[in-house]
Scaffold this active site. Structure first.
Site, mmCIF file in Angstrom:
data_model
loop_
_atom_site.group_PDB
_atom_site.id
_atom_site.type_symbol
_atom_site.label_atom_id
_atom_site.label_comp_id
_atom_site.label_asym_id
_atom_site.label_seq_id
_atom_site.Cartn_x
_atom_site.Cartn_y
_atom_site.Cartn_z
ATOM 1 N N HIS A 43 0.889 -0.941 0.334
ATOM 2 C CA HIS A 43 -0.495 0.069 -0.159
ATOM 3 C C HIS A 43 1.268 1.176 0.045
ATOM 4 O O HIS A 43 1.868 2.048 1.399
ATOM 5 C CB HIS A 43 -1.324 -0.166 1.111
ATOM 6 C CG HIS A 43 -2.051 1.003 1.152
ATOM 7 N ND1 HIS A 43 -2.702 1.657 2.002
ATOM 8 C CD2 HIS A 43 -2.190 2.244 0.598
ATOM 9 C CE1 HIS A 43 -3.013 2.212 2.005
ATOM 10 N NE2 HIS A 43 -2.845 2.931 1.029
ATOM 11 N N GLU A 70 -1.655 -2.208 -3.449
ATOM 12 C CA GLU A 70 -3.130 -0.569 -2.891
ATOM 13 C C GLU A 70 -3.015 0.833 -2.724
ATOM 14 O O GLU A 70 -1.411 0.775 -2.513
ATOM 15 C CB GLU A 70 -3.259 -1.203 -1.307
ATOM 16 C CG GLU A 70 -4.085 -2.993 -1.535
ATOM 17 C CD GLU A 70 -3.760 -2.800 0.851
ATOM 18 O OE1 GLU A 70 -4.430 -4.433 0.249
ATOM 19 O OE2 GLU A 70 -2.862 -2.735 1.427
ATOM 20 N N HIS A 191 -8.177 -8.284 5.683
ATOM 21 C CA HIS A 191 -7.956 -6.658 6.816
ATOM 22 C C HIS A 191 -8.535 -7.706 8.345
ATOM 23 O O HIS A 191 -9.236 -7.628 8.369
ATOM 24 C CB HIS A 191 -8.827 -5.872 6.638
ATOM 25 C CG HIS A 191 -8.540 -4.631 7.455
ATOM 26 N ND1 HIS A 191 -7.300 -3.939 6.901
ATOM 27 C CD2 HIS A 191 -9.378 -4.332 8.791
ATOM 28 C CE1 HIS A 191 -7.251 -2.543 7.686
ATOM 29 N NE2 HIS A 191 -8.450 -3.325 8.607
#
Length: 240
Positions: A43, A70, A191
């Site tokens: 990310h 991400e 997550h």
């Protein structure tokens, strides 16, 4: 077959805690692949709190499985993705004050903007995944963007305070999978997943890939990245 994308952000978090050069998330990605990772997820946040631009560029050159970038749906990040050309992009929400991503994108509330971003990326042969909650309206809106994938946010399931609520959240994820598949979307999830709670999510019909980071990096601190990834693959099969 269900695959594992290993998120290496928190290797960079340790590095950035001292603003030094180690540990190297690129080296961690190599070890994760040796341990059986089917993909590498990173990310690149707008605030650059962990992964840096240089990391992403080197990962693009070195990852041998696939690289999932991400990022927020901003002009800066779209330009970076179009330049680097990851194997696919997952669009995520960002707030500067958050510790980690706190929820899914509001696709329905930003439909035209996200349609444009998805079109620009996929026109450059970069498939797009949308990180969303298992919500009927958000899944329907995701299909309207023409994105190839969604990634279901498993945080509510992972953080459930008791078994009853956890089962309810798992059922929501199952229904979300079914709806997404019926609309032609491919489904990933992630997550908050750990070695302990991953198996029920791994069993959801139609699930393609789980993106897991913090728990693997935490385990890797103790046993090494290769073993940590191998153990997660076992946990995903219910064999740990």
């Amino acid at each position: 077959m269900l695959t594992l994308g290993v998120n290496i952000d928190h290797v960079a978090t340790i590095r950035q805690a001292r603003r030094t050069v180690e540990p190297d998330p690129v080296a961690a990605a190599v070890l994760a692949e040796l341990g059986g990772a089917n993909g590498i997820t990173a990310h690149l946040r707008e605030d650059r709190r962990h992964m840096q631009d240089r990391d992403i560029r080197i990962l693009r050159e070195t990852v041998r499985t696939h690289l999932n970038l991400e990022m927020a749906a901003t002009e800066e990040m779209v330009a970076i993705a179009l330049d680097i050309k990851p194997d696919y992009v997952t669009l995520v929400p960002e707030k500067r004050e958050e510790v980690t991503t706190e929820g899914g994108l509001d696709i329905a509330g930003s439909l035209e903007k996200l349609k444009n971003v998805v079109d620009r990326l996929q026109s450059a042969n970069i498939p797009v995944s949308l990180f969303i909650d298992a919500d009927e309206a958000q899944i329907k809106a995701s299909a309207e963007t023409q994105a190839k994938f969604i990634e279901l946010h498993t945080g509510k399931y992972a953080d459930a305070p008791n078994a009853e609520i956890r089962q309810k959240e798992l059922e929501s994820l199952k229904l979300g999978c079914e709806q997404a598949l019926s609309l032609g979307l491919r489904v990933n999830a992630g997550h908050g997943l750990t070695y302990i709670n991953v198996y029920p999510v791994a069993c959801l019909p139609g699930m393609e890939e789980l993106n897991i980071g913090h728990t693997i990096v935490s385990r890797a601190v103790l046993v090494g990245m290769e073993r940590a990834v191998r153990e997660m693959k076992l946990a995903m099969r219910g064999e740990l």
